[in-house]
Design an enzyme around this catalytic site. Structure first.
Site, PDB file in Angstrom:
ATOM      1  N   LYS A  60       0.951  -1.189   0.014  1.00  0.00           N
ATOM      2  CA  LYS A  60      -0.181   0.054   0.100  1.00  0.00           C
ATOM      3  C   LYS A  60       0.975   1.338  -0.089  1.00  0.00           C
ATOM      4  O   LYS A  60       1.619   1.562   0.985  1.00  0.00           O
ATOM      5  CB  LYS A  60      -0.891   0.030   1.365  1.00  0.00           C
ATOM      6  CG  LYS A  60      -1.547   1.392   1.503  1.00  0.00           C
ATOM      7  CD  LYS A  60      -2.608   1.635   0.529  1.00  0.00           C
ATOM      8  CE  LYS A  60      -3.782   2.626   0.721  1.00  0.00           C
ATOM      9  NZ  LYS A  60      -4.651   2.527   2.173  1.00  0.00           N
ATOM     10  N   HIS A 168      -5.166  11.420   7.304  1.00  0.00           N
ATOM     11  CA  HIS A 168      -5.900  10.309   8.074  1.00  0.00           C
ATOM     12  C   HIS A 168      -6.766  10.890   9.034  1.00  0.00           C
ATOM     13  O   HIS A 168      -7.577  11.804   8.736  1.00  0.00           O
ATOM     14  CB  HIS A 168      -4.803   9.587   8.928  1.00  0.00           C
ATOM     15  CG  HIS A 168      -4.013   8.874   7.901  1.00  0.00           C
ATOM     16  ND1 HIS A 168      -4.258   8.407   6.731  1.00  0.00           N
ATOM     17  CD2 HIS A 168      -2.529   8.705   8.158  1.00  0.00           C
ATOM     18  CE1 HIS A 168      -3.104   7.914   6.295  1.00  0.00           C
ATOM     19  NE2 HIS A 168      -2.002   8.066   6.994  1.00  0.00           N
TER      20      HIS A 168
END
Length: 297
Positions: A60, A168
């Site tokens: 990722k 995030h």
């Protein structure tokens, strides 16, 4: 880690809730016929480096690193993070720097001479920030410094930097630090392109072969679908790696970053990735990618 050394797929992804949610079924052997996973947890700045060194089978990574790794890795059409309303934010402590509610544009905003902390210079967040700055800050930015993403809000709060680019779950918690949102990079991207925001990509080594790549993509997609079918099953894995994140915030995180583009990039997803990398290359931020480099086998 799961799987047997030597025959498991070596994969690295972050401990963030969206990644653990996506890969829970696969990592725990619940995806029928899927190869076992040997999982390494690492933040995306570390996985970007792994990709540049061609270390693991599947990673990722940030979409921003693709121009440096697409010769060795193929972009999988699922498992990653794109979306709407989920872009990085530029935060400040001084509310006088922020625009008034309801005021269009960023007139009067000035980061010239200011120090801005960013999580990485090879991150999608950084590319979006630089593209925003090129559009709305005629005098540019004073100085950019790189800090781990979890240190950025404290640095802004404590006055060690003038502004911070956050990602995030910081979208949901920055007010706890007494900070104010100067600008939403995703909002700017969506308003100027009409496209979703490309954030994190799943890539796999081309040397595995086309058949194996298609198998890995199918496994990732099935893992996503299984997580959606029964979200409660993934909760222990998500909570075990959520770094003391409040469960409600973890759920918000998953709801924002795991969406239809996670199951399949689709035409809009690929257009967003091409658009980001094309614009960034035009600004000299990344190398230009070859025609067809994003195509999946």
């Amino acid at each position: 880690m799961t799987g047997k050394a030597g025959n498991a797929v070596q994969i690295a992804y972050s401990p963030c809730p969206n990644d653990t949610f996506v890969f829970d079924a696969w990592a725990h052997g619940r995806v029928p016929g899927a190869p076992a996973l040997d999982v390494t947890f690492a933040d995306i700045d570390l996985t970007n480096g792994m990709a540049e060194r061609c270390e693991l089978d599947v990673l990722k990574v940030s979409y921003a690193v693709l121009p440096w790794v697409l010769e060795q890795y193929a972009l999988l059409p699922c498992g990653g993070a794109l979306g709407r309303g989920c872009g990085p934010l530029v935060l400040v402590k001084d509310p006088s720097l922020t625009r008034e509610p309801g005021v269009e544009g960023m007139e009067g905003v000035d980061l010239a001479g200011k120090t801005v902390a960013v999580p990485s210079e090879r991150s999608t967040a950084y590319l979006l920030f630089r593209l925003w700055a090129a559009d709305v800050l005629p005098d540019g930015v004073g100085k950019v410094v790189v800090l781990p993403f979890n240190e950025i809000m404290p640095a802004v709060r404590d006055g060690r930097v003038d502004a911070g680019l956050v990602i995030h779950e910081a979208r949901f918690t920055y007010q706890d630090y007494g900070l104010h949102c100067l600008a939403d990079m995703g909002e700017h991207w969506e308003s100027t392109t009409g496209l979703p925001i490309p954030l994190g990509a799943i890539i796999a080594k081309r040397s595995l072969g086309e058949e194996r790549l298609r198998e890995l993509a199918a496994c990732a997609r099935t893992s996503v679908l299984m997580a959606w079918e029964d979200p409660e099953v993934s909760r222990p894995y998500v909570r075990a790696h959520a770094q003391e994140l409040d469960p409600a915030v973890a759920d918000q995180h998953i709801g924002l970053y795991v969406n239809e583009f996670t199951a399949d990039l689709g035409e809009a997803g690929y257009a967003a990735v091409r658009g980001l990398l094309t614009r960034a290359a035009a600004e000299g931020l990344v190398p230009a990618i070859a025609s067809g480099a994003l195509n999946f086998p």
